[in-house]
Design a protein around this motif. Structure first.
Motif, PDB file in Angstrom:
ATOM      1  N   THR A 134      57.267 -44.507 -68.461  1.00 28.75           N
ATOM      2  CA  THR A 134      57.695 -43.884 -67.985  1.00 28.75           C
ATOM      3  C   THR A 134      59.414 -44.799 -68.625  1.00 28.75           C
ATOM      4  O   THR A 134      59.734 -45.857 -68.043  1.00 28.75           O
ATOM      5  N   ILE A 135      60.070 -43.906 -69.185  1.00 31.90           N
ATOM      6  CA  ILE A 135      61.682 -44.790 -69.728  1.00 31.90           C
ATOM      7  C   ILE A 135      62.876 -44.212 -69.161  1.00 31.90           C
ATOM      8  O   ILE A 135      62.548 -42.598 -69.760  1.00 31.90           O
ATOM      9  N   ASN A 136      63.531 -43.967 -68.463  1.00 23.59           N
ATOM     10  CA  ASN A 136      64.433 -43.668 -67.801  1.00 23.59           C
ATOM     11  C   ASN A 136      65.376 -44.703 -68.453  1.00 23.59           C
ATOM     12  O   ASN A 136      66.034 -45.478 -68.262  1.00 23.59           O
ATOM     13  N   GLY A 137      66.796 -43.243 -69.068  1.00 25.30           N
ATOM     14  CA  GLY A 137      67.712 -43.725 -69.629  1.00 25.30           C
ATOM     15  C   GLY A 137      68.617 -44.069 -68.852  1.00 25.30           C
ATOM     16  O   GLY A 137      69.471 -43.203 -67.719  1.00 25.30           O
ATOM     17  N   GLY A 138      70.299 -45.186 -68.387  1.00 24.43           N
ATOM     18  CA  GLY A 138      71.334 -45.128 -67.508  1.00 24.43           C
ATOM     19  C   GLY A 138      72.024 -44.607 -68.532  1.00 24.43           C
ATOM     20  O   GLY A 138      72.027 -43.964 -69.596  1.00 24.43           O
ATOM     21  N   ASP A 139      73.587 -45.405 -67.563  1.00 27.11           N
ATOM     22  CA  ASP A 139      74.343 -43.864 -68.877  1.00 27.11           C
ATOM     23  C   ASP A 139      75.222 -44.948 -70.364  1.00 27.11           C
ATOM     24  O   ASP A 139      74.871 -45.672 -70.833  1.00 27.11           O
ATOM     25  N   GLY A 140      74.561 -44.184 -71.574  1.00 25.78           N
ATOM     26  CA  GLY A 140      74.460 -43.756 -72.749  1.00 25.78           C
ATOM     27  C   GLY A 140      72.664 -44.427 -73.102  1.00 25.78           C
ATOM     28  O   GLY A 140      73.564 -45.448 -74.615  1.00 25.78           O
ATOM     29  N   ALA A 141      72.213 -44.768 -72.077  1.00 23.14           N
ATOM     30  CA  ALA A 141      70.843 -45.521 -73.448  1.00 23.14           C
ATOM     31  C   ALA A 141      70.493 -44.177 -73.413  1.00 23.14           C
ATOM     32  O   ALA A 141      70.291 -42.972 -73.726  1.00 23.14           O
ATOM     33  N   VAL A 142      69.773 -44.738 -74.742  1.00 21.59           N
ATOM     34  CA  VAL A 142      68.903 -44.646 -75.630  1.00 21.59           C
ATOM     35  C   VAL A 142      67.195 -45.475 -76.126  1.00 21.59           C
ATOM     36  O   VAL A 142      67.569 -46.244 -76.126  1.00 21.59           O
ATOM     37  N   ALA A 143      66.470 -44.031 -76.314  1.00 24.15           N
ATOM     38  CA  ALA A 143      65.187 -44.675 -76.275  1.00 24.15           C
ATOM     39  C   ALA A 143      65.430 -45.088 -77.970  1.00 24.15           C
ATOM     40  O   ALA A 143      64.936 -43.452 -79.172  1.00 24.15           O
ATOM     41  N   ARG A 144      64.760 -45.630 -78.577  1.00 20.26           N
ATOM     42  CA  ARG A 144      64.619 -46.728 -79.789  1.00 20.26           C
ATOM     43  C   ARG A 144      63.253 -46.836 -80.079  1.00 20.26           C
ATOM     44  O   ARG A 144      62.405 -47.421 -79.695  1.00 20.26           O
ATOM     45  N   PHE A 145      62.690 -45.933 -81.254  1.00 26.63           N
ATOM     46  CA  PHE A 145      61.184 -46.493 -82.108  1.00 26.63           C
ATOM     47  C   PHE A 145      61.383 -46.933 -83.264  1.00 26.63           C
ATOM     48  O   PHE A 145      61.867 -46.199 -84.202  1.00 26.63           O
ATOM     49  N   ALA A 146      60.343 -47.395 -83.748  1.00 32.28           N
ATOM     50  CA  ALA A 146      61.096 -47.909 -85.668  1.00 32.28           C
ATOM     51  C   ALA A 146      59.077 -48.358 -85.256  1.00 32.28           C
ATOM     52  O   ALA A 146      57.919 -48.535 -84.411  1.00 32.28           O
ATOM     53  N   GLY A 147      59.273 -47.659 -86.499  1.00 33.58           N
ATOM     54  CA  GLY A 147      57.751 -46.983 -87.082  1.00 33.58           C
ATOM     55  C   GLY A 147      57.326 -45.894 -86.658  1.00 33.58           C
ATOM     56  O   GLY A 147      57.461 -44.873 -86.167  1.00 33.58           O
ATOM     57  N   ASP A 148      55.849 -46.055 -86.398  1.00 30.59           N
ATOM     58  CA  ASP A 148      54.523 -44.852 -86.193  1.00 30.59           C
ATOM     59  C   ASP A 148      54.876 -44.558 -85.169  1.00 30.59           C
ATOM     60  O   ASP A 148      54.372 -44.662 -84.491  1.00 30.59           O
ATOM     61  N   ILE A 149      55.206 -43.118 -84.804  1.00 30.50           N
ATOM     62  CA  ILE A 149      54.902 -42.530 -83.395  1.00 30.50           C
ATOM     63  C   ILE A 149      53.702 -41.442 -82.801  1.00 30.50           C
ATOM     64  O   ILE A 149      53.608 -40.891 -83.967  1.00 30.50           O
ATOM     65  N   LYS A 150      52.592 -42.186 -82.482  1.00 31.22           N
ATOM     66  CA  LYS A 150      51.610 -41.240 -82.404  1.00 31.22           C
ATOM     67  C   LYS A 150      50.953 -41.138 -81.893  1.00 31.22           C
ATOM     68  O   LYS A 150      51.244 -41.413 -80.097  1.00 31.22           O
ATOM     69  N   HIS A 151      50.485 -39.674 -80.813  1.00 30.04           N
ATOM     70  CA  HIS A 151      50.067 -38.833 -79.333  1.00 30.04           C
ATOM     71  C   HIS A 151      48.938 -39.213 -79.978  1.00 30.04           C
ATOM     72  O   HIS A 151      47.945 -38.627 -81.013  1.00 30.04           O
ATOM     73  N   GLN A 152      48.200 -38.957 -78.647  1.00 29.80           N
ATOM     74  CA  GLN A 152      46.345 -39.109 -78.166  1.00 29.80           C
ATOM     75  C   GLN A 152      46.292 -38.286 -77.293  1.00 29.80           C
ATOM     76  O   GLN A 152      47.204 -38.320 -75.912  1.00 29.80           O
ATOM     77  N   GLY A 153      45.302 -37.366 -76.978  1.00 25.74           N
ATOM     78  CA  GLY A 153      45.080 -36.631 -75.920  1.00 25.74           C
ATOM     79  C   GLY A 153      45.564 -35.277 -76.146  1.00 25.74           C
ATOM     80  O   GLY A 153      46.627 -34.731 -77.336  1.00 25.74           O
ATOM     81  N   ALA A 154      45.166 -34.041 -75.444  1.00 22.18           N
ATOM     82  CA  ALA A 154      46.063 -32.774 -75.122  1.00 22.18           C
ATOM     83  C   ALA A 154      47.114 -32.738 -75.038  1.00 22.18           C
ATOM     84  O   ALA A 154      48.143 -32.868 -73.772  1.00 22.18           O
ATOM     85  N   THR A 155      48.283 -31.805 -75.385  1.00 24.60           N
ATOM     86  CA  THR A 155      49.375 -31.329 -75.325  1.00 24.60           C
ATOM     87  C   THR A 155      49.012 -30.128 -73.933  1.00 24.60           C
ATOM     88  O   THR A 155      48.431 -29.539 -73.486  1.00 24.60           O
ATOM     89  N   PRO A 156      50.421 -29.886 -73.047  1.00 22.45           N
ATOM     90  CA  PRO A 156      50.448 -29.481 -72.027  1.00 22.45           C
ATOM     91  C   PRO A 156      50.031 -28.167 -72.783  1.00 22.45           C
ATOM     92  O   PRO A 156      49.017 -27.017 -71.714  1.00 22.45           O
TER      93      PRO A 156
END
Length: 135
Positions: A85-107
């Protein structure tokens, strides 16, 4: 050397060559055979400018929660077997570098629905954002 002859405070079960420092409240530091040091207390505090642990094989924490008051940096992957879980606060941004991979089924896949990717990742300076696709 500090010694007490009061037997109610004396630590029991020490092997030959083992040494202990202990209080009347039950806090103790025991230097055991095989180069093991045990510390038992209600709260363990270290105050220093830098704290470095060099573990040749691994370091483990058996605790219901591990927290930091500032940044946490890992030079390897972070695994979450119970989810992440990633929770941001005031003005927080989640930053990712590189590939984002998903495994498993989506809802939608778990419900037997048609798999569509409603969002794609676009890169902007210093951040990624989800952009809704049309058509």
């Amino acid at each position: 050397m500090i010694a007490t002859e009061h037997s109610i405070y004396r630590l029991q079960g020490l092997a030959n060559g083992e040494v202990a420092l202990y209080s009347d409240e039950g806090a103790k530091i025991v230097i055991r055979r095989e180069r093991i040091i045990e510390v038992e207390c209600d709260e363990y505090r270290v105050k220093c400018k830098r704290y470095h642990v060099q573990a040749e094989e691994r370091a483990g924490f058996e605790t219901p929660m591990l927290s930091t008051s500032q940044a946490l940096t890992a030079k390897g992957p972070i695994s979450g077997h119970g989810g992440v879980t990633i929770n941001g606060g005031d003005g927080a941004v989640a930053r990712f570098a590189g590939d984002i991979k998903h495994q498993g089924a989506t809802p939608a896949q778990r419900r037997g629905g048609n798999q569509r990717h409603p969002a794609k990742w676009t890169q902007e300076p210093d951040t990624f954002r989800a952009v809704r696709r049309t058509g």
